[in-house]
Scaffold this motif. Structure first.
Motif, PDB file in Angstrom:
ATOM      1  N   GLN A 123      -5.124   2.709  -6.341  1.00 59.28           N
ATOM      2  CA  GLN A 123      -6.214   3.553  -5.635  1.00 59.28           C
ATOM      3  C   GLN A 123      -6.814   4.534  -6.231  1.00 59.28           C
ATOM      4  N   ILE A 139       0.757  -1.164   0.066  1.00 60.89           N
ATOM      5  CA  ILE A 139       0.183   0.009  -0.171  1.00 60.89           C
ATOM      6  C   ILE A 139       0.809   1.052   0.016  1.00 60.89           C
ATOM      7  N   LEU A 147      -7.374  -4.524  -2.536  1.00 61.76           N
ATOM      8  CA  LEU A 147      -7.324  -3.153  -2.118  1.00 61.76           C
ATOM      9  C   LEU A 147      -8.330  -2.418  -1.626  1.00 61.76           C
ATOM     10  N   ASP A 181     -11.394   4.574   3.774  1.00 58.47           N
ATOM     11  CA  ASP A 181     -10.815   5.773   3.184  1.00 58.47           C
ATOM     12  C   ASP A 181     -11.465   6.398   1.953  1.00 58.47           C
ATOM     13  N   LEU A 182     -11.629   5.170   1.033  1.00 56.86           N
ATOM     14  CA  LEU A 182     -12.347   5.488  -0.151  1.00 56.86           C
ATOM     15  C   LEU A 182     -13.710   5.983  -0.134  1.00 56.86           C
ATOM     16  N   ARG A 228      -8.755  -0.613   1.702  1.00 56.94           N
ATOM     17  CA  ARG A 228      -8.935   0.879   1.741  1.00 56.94           C
ATOM     18  C   ARG A 228     -10.476   1.465   1.718  1.00 56.94           C
ATOM     19  N   TYR A 229     -11.303   0.343   2.019  1.00 54.25           N
ATOM     20  CA  TYR A 229     -13.048   0.823   1.741  1.00 54.25           C
ATOM     21  C   TYR A 229     -13.319   2.260   2.469  1.00 54.25           C
TER      22      TYR A 229
END
Length: 198
Positions: free
Chosen positions: A73, A11, A27, A34-35, A31-32
């Protein structure tokens, strides 16, 4: 350029090249949150952001091979934004409650069952009435009113005058009107809708 498969420990390397939908799925899961926060700020709706990420997950699941992605990302964020835009377009096409109610108030021109049964009965009666006509008169009637052939062409076909054709049509109409229990129009239209042979 070297292809590097993504793994959770990479990452910190935002520009690793990913070629697998499975790696992007991993990913997305990692990163769910944060996304979703970034998408919520961008879209102004946490619900829309969540729906977009869910659809992103489904699309990635269906596409195991996607080709090289340099910034996974950013790719996921762009994919989710595109999906959210598609959701908004689809939502804009939906009818509002008032539009739906207005459509429900439109009068239905389709015949009700009673009118449909009556129409079928009339058609059956007309078929019987036509069957009772002499063959030539029935053929002339069908040629003029069903096939829309001009009186001149029909007269030529039977080697008679146009006036004879008009008289045959008048008698056929009177017979059918009588059998259907209707009055014959006072001003009988002796011509079919199409007058010429073109």
């Amino acid at each position: 350029m070297r292809t590097v498969a993504w793994a959770p420990f990479s990452i910190a390397r935002p520009f690793a090249v990913v070629t697998s939908g499975t790696a992007l799925l991993q990913l997305l899961l990692v990163r769910y949150d944060d996304l979703k926060r970034r998408l919520t700020r961008r879209l102004g709706s946490a619900e829309l952001a969540g729906d977009a990420l869910q659809d992103t997950f489904i699309r990635l699941e269906r596409s195991p091979q996607i080709g090289p992605v340099r910034n996974p990302q950013a790719y996921l964020a762009r994919m989710a934004l595109n999906i959210a835009a598609n959701h908004r377009v689809a939502e804009a096409r939906r009818l509002t409650v008032s539009e739906t109610e207005a459509l429900l108030d439109i009068v239905d021109d389709a015949p009700d069952p009673a009118r449909a049964a009556e129409a079928k009965s009339d058609i059956d009666a007309l078929k019987r009435a036509l069957a009772e006509l002499p063959p030539r008169r029935r053929d002339i009637f069908m040629a003029a009113w069903v096939e829309e052939i001009s009186h001149a062409e029909i007269a030529e076909r039977y080697d008679v005058t146009v006036r004879t054709i008009q008289i045959e049509l008048k008698h056929a109409l009177e017979h059918c009107s009588l059998r259907l229990g209707r009055s014959t129009p006072k001003k009988f239209a002796t011509r079919p809708r199409r007058l010429s042979s073109d």
